[in-house]
Design a protein around this motif. Structure first.
Motif, mmCIF file in Angstrom:
data_model
loop_
_atom_site.group_PDB
_atom_site.id
_atom_site.type_symbol
_atom_site.label_atom_id
_atom_site.label_comp_id
_atom_site.label_asym_id
_atom_site.label_seq_id
_atom_site.Cartn_x
_atom_site.Cartn_y
_atom_site.Cartn_z
ATOM 1 N N MET A 1 118.900 -18.714 27.619
ATOM 2 C CA MET A 1 119.562 -18.317 26.361
ATOM 3 C C MET A 1 119.572 -19.470 25.364
ATOM 4 S SD MET A 1 122.726 -15.788 27.169
ATOM 5 C CE MET A 1 123.355 -16.459 28.654
ATOM 6 N N ILE A 2 119.893 -20.675 25.849
ATOM 7 C CA ILE A 2 119.950 -21.842 24.954
ATOM 8 C C ILE A 2 118.574 -22.095 24.333
ATOM 9 C CG2 ILE A 2 120.269 -24.375 24.916
ATOM 10 C CD1 ILE A 2 122.912 -22.879 24.960
ATOM 11 N N LYS A 3 117.527 -21.905 25.162
ATOM 12 C CA LYS A 3 116.166 -22.129 24.649
ATOM 13 C C LYS A 3 115.890 -21.185 23.464
ATOM 14 C CE LYS A 3 111.805 -22.092 26.609
ATOM 15 N NZ LYS A 3 111.074 -21.600 27.755
ATOM 16 N N ASP A 4 116.264 -19.916 23.666
ATOM 17 C CA ASP A 4 116.047 -18.928 22.595
ATOM 18 C C ASP A 4 116.904 -19.225 21.373
ATOM 19 O OD1 ASP A 4 115.479 -16.075 24.748
ATOM 20 O OD2 ASP A 4 114.113 -17.537 23.853
ATOM 21 N N ILE A 5 118.162 -19.592 21.633
ATOM 22 C CA ILE A 5 119.080 -19.857 20.502
ATOM 23 C C ILE A 5 118.571 -21.035 19.685
ATOM 24 C CG2 ILE A 5 121.396 -20.748 19.964
ATOM 25 C CD1 ILE A 5 122.387 -18.994 22.355
ATOM 26 N N PRO B 1 120.368 -9.647 19.729
ATOM 27 C CA PRO B 1 119.064 -10.165 20.170
ATOM 28 C C PRO B 1 118.800 -9.923 21.659
ATOM 29 C CG PRO B 1 120.620 -11.935 19.904
ATOM 30 C CD PRO B 1 121.300 -10.719 19.397
ATOM 31 N N GLU B 2 117.515 -9.998 21.971
ATOM 32 C CA GLU B 2 117.047 -9.764 23.348
ATOM 33 C C GLU B 2 117.784 -10.679 24.335
ATOM 34 O OE1 GLU B 2 115.354 -7.666 25.944
ATOM 35 O OE2 GLU B 2 114.684 -7.267 23.883
ATOM 36 N N PHE B 3 117.965 -11.983 23.951
ATOM 37 C CA PHE B 3 118.541 -12.927 24.920
ATOM 38 C C PHE B 3 119.972 -12.571 25.328
ATOM 39 C CE2 PHE B 3 121.485 -15.172 22.241
ATOM 40 C CZ PHE B 3 120.898 -15.303 20.995
ATOM 41 N N SER B 4 120.631 -11.680 24.511
ATOM 42 C CA SER B 4 122.030 -11.360 24.838
ATOM 43 C C SER B 4 122.162 -10.030 25.587
ATOM 44 C CB SER B 4 122.852 -11.303 23.548
ATOM 45 O OG SER B 4 122.447 -10.203 22.772
ATOM 46 N N ARG B 5 121.032 -9.343 25.788
ATOM 47 C CA ARG B 5 121.082 -7.982 26.364
ATOM 48 C C ARG B 5 121.768 -7.941 27.739
ATOM 49 N NH1 ARG B 5 116.934 -5.185 23.219
ATOM 50 N NH2 ARG B 5 117.953 -5.474 21.215
ATOM 51 N N THR B 6 121.369 -8.878 28.640
ATOM 52 C CA THR B 6 121.950 -8.871 29.996
ATOM 53 C C THR B 6 123.454 -9.062 29.920
ATOM 54 O OG1 THR B 6 120.016 -10.227 30.413
ATOM 55 C CG2 THR B 6 121.440 -9.791 32.298
ATOM 56 N N VAL B 7 123.876 -9.992 29.057
ATOM 57 C CA VAL B 7 125.308 -10.282 28.951
ATOM 58 C C VAL B 7 126.042 -9.042 28.446
ATOM 59 C CG1 VAL B 7 127.031 -11.809 27.905
ATOM 60 C CG2 VAL B 7 124.815 -12.710 28.540
ATOM 61 N N VAL B 8 125.479 -8.391 27.404
ATOM 62 C CA VAL B 8 126.114 -7.191 26.849
ATOM 63 C C VAL B 8 126.230 -6.123 27.935
ATOM 64 C CG1 VAL B 8 125.864 -5.322 25.163
ATOM 65 C CG2 VAL B 8 125.401 -7.672 24.477
ATOM 66 N N LYS B 9 125.139 -5.976 28.723
ATOM 67 C CA LYS B 9 125.130 -4.967 29.791
ATOM 68 C C LYS B 9 126.265 -5.266 30.786
ATOM 69 C CE LYS B 9 121.734 -2.899 32.826
ATOM 70 N NZ LYS B 9 121.428 -3.663 34.017
ATOM 71 N N ARG B 10 126.397 -6.539 31.118
ATOM 72 C CA ARG B 10 127.415 -6.946 32.073
ATOM 73 C C ARG B 10 128.824 -6.714 31.505
ATOM 74 N NH1 ARG B 10 125.119 -12.375 34.246
ATOM 75 N NH2 ARG B 10 123.268 -11.102 34.646
ATOM 76 N N ILE B 11 128.964 -6.941 30.223
ATOM 77 C CA ILE B 11 130.275 -6.723 29.568
ATOM 78 C C ILE B 11 130.668 -5.253 29.704
ATOM 79 C CG2 ILE B 11 131.423 -6.577 27.291
ATOM 80 C CD1 ILE B 11 129.811 -9.058 26.453
ATOM 81 N N MET B 12 129.698 -4.366 29.444
ATOM 82 C CA MET B 12 129.998 -2.935 29.465
ATOM 83 C C MET B 12 130.201 -2.439 30.904
ATOM 84 S SD MET B 12 130.253 -2.672 26.362
ATOM 85 C CE MET B 12 130.809 -0.992 26.212
ATOM 86 N N GLU B 13 129.381 -2.971 31.831
ATOM 87 C CA GLU B 13 129.533 -2.573 33.241
ATOM 88 C C GLU B 13 130.917 -2.945 33.761
ATOM 89 O OE1 GLU B 13 126.315 -4.636 35.004
ATOM 90 O OE2 GLU B 13 124.884 -3.006 34.710
#
Ligand SMILES: O=C(O)CCC(=O)C(=O)O
Ligand SMILES: [Fe+2]
Length: 594
Positions: free
Chosen positions: A28-32, A74-86
């Protein structure tokens, strides 16, 4: 993942450790870091003192409203968003991601994320470094320090979201409430929020609860284009004011005192508010008077001034408007600073050159001598004007000196390095060193004092800021109204113009018809006159002929008369000649006979 529920201490606060892995963090840091940062003078939000990135929507700190929709997160945050909703951490999928970068010495002031604009859950993921987040109850001032470990997600809901301010200090080493020491590093946080309105609903000047009105949150994203009717806000404020008055009345009657349910060891609040009250962050009705007092304005001004001043032993009061000048008691609080020759700050600037940020201050002493100082990231410089030339003495970290001589327009003339070379200028170096020492001392003291003032007056300054924001908000509402008025006027003007156009078209047609009529009349008259004229000419011509005839007759007559007279005369002459001839013949006859 490990959940720690802080609900007993701060209702609604939850921390989830190891919410992401260190591999996920690195990626994530690399993308940011590949993306564009703003803040530190870079738009949007150039005024921010730390670098930020925004995704989903663009929120303006200055105008306290959402300016633009930027698209999906952004793409790099997708996993985190998914985890938040799960994990059911937010009621709706976040549509705003704020990336904050905190380098050493950077923090965030106590604040509550705008309740009117952001949804009921605020989540923040800590990457690269841990930090301590301070939670301060808005009414009681009760504080709790919570350690946010690296890779953890903090979840603010309920009271922790609405009734507490959160902040992060600028300290390099912090201590959590359990005594753990935290050594800060570059920290990058990802704050996930749901934007529920683009801007706070409008307030009315007559309302004495302006700060809570601007925070009221029912202007949903779905109806962002048709902002919540103003009277709704007004009604709620009136209800609120009425309920306060009612309670105060009751209090007077019963002599009882109402204590806030959420008071934790602070001063009991005289008004009881339920935790679901939207106006939870309101001050009592008498507060606004207090908040806009000139004294608080001046404290605000002093704070701002001090944070900008890094040298000088006096605030240039005379240059401040009277309203902003510190009172005697405030002045007495100012810590005396070793005397510098400088009397007044002449100019202060901040230069951003690539990564280097230089703070420059020019001073002027009694003799109007200019001296300047600049503080850079890794070296310090002091300049002194001398016969129109500037001597810049740079003292680097290794305590080496470097003297630069430059003219007024900063054209460098000579550069001398290290102590030996500058021995000829000892007096200058000494003066510079002592001045620089004083400068740093003064700066340290000013910073201490600033911190002290900030602690004492932090709340008031916050409130002042809020008032300022409120004022700006009201001005914006006023401007919006003006804009609407202008729109009305423009519409009326356009209508008038189109009416005028219609009128002109009608006028043109009528004019054309009239002209044609006139033309016809004129043609008729012309033909009539022409006939008349022709008649006249004819008549004239015939008269002329008759006259000429008469004239000819007369001439003829005259000629005849003359001919007759000439004939007569010739006849007479002929008779005379005949008589003469006869006489002559007779004579001759007689002569012959004789
Ligand atoms: O950096 C953080 O974790 C918190 C950021 C924050 O509070 C904000 O941007 O509103
Ligand atoms: Fe925040």
């Amino acid at each position: 993942m490990h959940r720690i529920d802080y609900g007993d201490e701060i209702p609604g606060l939850l921390l989830i450790q190891n919410f992401v892995t260190s591999e996920e963090e690195t990626s994530m840091i690399k993308d940011i870091d590949k993306n564009q940062w703003c803040g530190l003078g870079i738009s949007p939000n150039p005024e921010l003192k730390r670098r930020t990135q925004q995704y989903g929507h663009l929120f303006s700190y200055r105008y306290r409203k959402v300016l633009e929709e930027l698209g999906p997160l952004p793409e790099f945050s997708r996993t985190v968003v998914k985890r938040i909703m799960e994990n059911d951490l937010m009621p709706n999928t976040p549509n705003h991601l704020l990336v904050n970068e905190y380098n050493l010495g950077q923090g965030i002031m106590p604040h509550t994320d705008a309740p009117a604009l952001f949804g009921p859950a605020i989540l923040s993921l800590s990457l690269l470094s841990a930090c301590v987040m301070k939670f301060t109850h808005v009414e009681t001032g009760h504080t709790v320090d919570i350690l946010l470990p690296r890779l953890s997600m903090v979840v603010m809901r309920g009271d922790s979201r609405y009734k507490y301010k959160h902040s992060i200090s600028k300290d390099h080493i912090e201590t959590a409430s359990d005594g753990t020491a935290v050594h800060r590093n570059r920290r990058v946080s990802l704050t996930f929020r749901e934007i529920v309105a683009w801007e706070a609903p409008p307030t009315e000047n007559t309302c004495n609860l302006t700060s809570c009105c601007s925070n009221a949150s029912s202007n949903t994203l779905r109806n962002k284009t048709e902002a919540r009717p103003h009277r709704d806000v007004k009604k709620r404020c009136q209800q609120h004011t009425a309920s306060i008055q009612q309670q105060e009345q009751l209090q007077k009657q019963t002599g009882s005192s109402y204590t806030s349910r959420n008071t934790r060891g602070g001063t009991p609040h005289s008004i009881n508010r339920s935790s679901s009250d939207t106006f939870s962050s309101c001050s009592p009705a008498s507060d606004p008077k207090k908040l806009s007092s000139p004294a608080n304005n001046s404290i605000n001004a002093i704070n701002e001034r001090i944070s900008r001043l890094s040298m000088g032993n006096q605030l240039p009061n005379s240059k401040l408007p009277r309203r902003l000048q510190p009172s005697q008691s405030q002045q007495a609080r100012l810590i005396p600073i070793p005397p510098l020759q400088a009397r007044a700050t002449k100019s202060e600037t901040t230069i951003n050159k690539g990564k280097n940020i230089t703070r420059c201050i020019s001073l002027q002493d009694e003799a109007k001598t200019m001296a300047g100082a600049a503080i850079e990231i890794d070296r310090q410089c002091l300049r002194k004007q001398n016969n129109g030339n500037f001597h810049s003495i740079w003292i680097t970290r290794k305590n080496h000196h470097k003297i630069k001589e430059s003219d007024k327009v900063h054209n460098e003339k000579n550069i001398y390095y290290d102590n030996q070379t500058i021995s000829g200028n000892d007096h200058l170096v000494e003066a510079a060193q002592s001045r620089l020492k004083n400068l740093l001392l003064a700066q340290e003291r000013q910073l201490d004092m600033h911190e002290q003032l900030k602690q004492t007056f932090g709340d008031i300054v916050d409130q002042e800021e809020e008032n300022g924001t409120e004022l700006i908000h009201q001005l914006r509402v006023h401007l919006d109204q003006q804009a609407l008025h202008i729109q009305d006027l423009e519409r009326a003007l356009a209508l008038e113009r189109s009416r005028k156009g219609d009128f002109r078209r009608k006028f043109e047609t009528e004019k054309q018809a009239l002209l044609e009529q006139q033309q016809e009349k004129f043609d008729a008259l012309k033909s009539k006159y022409r006939t008349g004229l022709e008649l006249i000419v004819d008549r004239w011509l015939s008269n002329e002929a008759a006259e000429q005839e008469i004239w000819m007759d007369q001439i003829r007559q005259q000629a005849d008369d003359r001919v007759a007279r000439v004939e007569e005369r010739w006849m007479e002459r002929a008779a005379d000649l005949q008589a003469e001839l006869r006489q002559y013949r007779d004579q001759n006859f007689r002569n012959i006979i004789e």
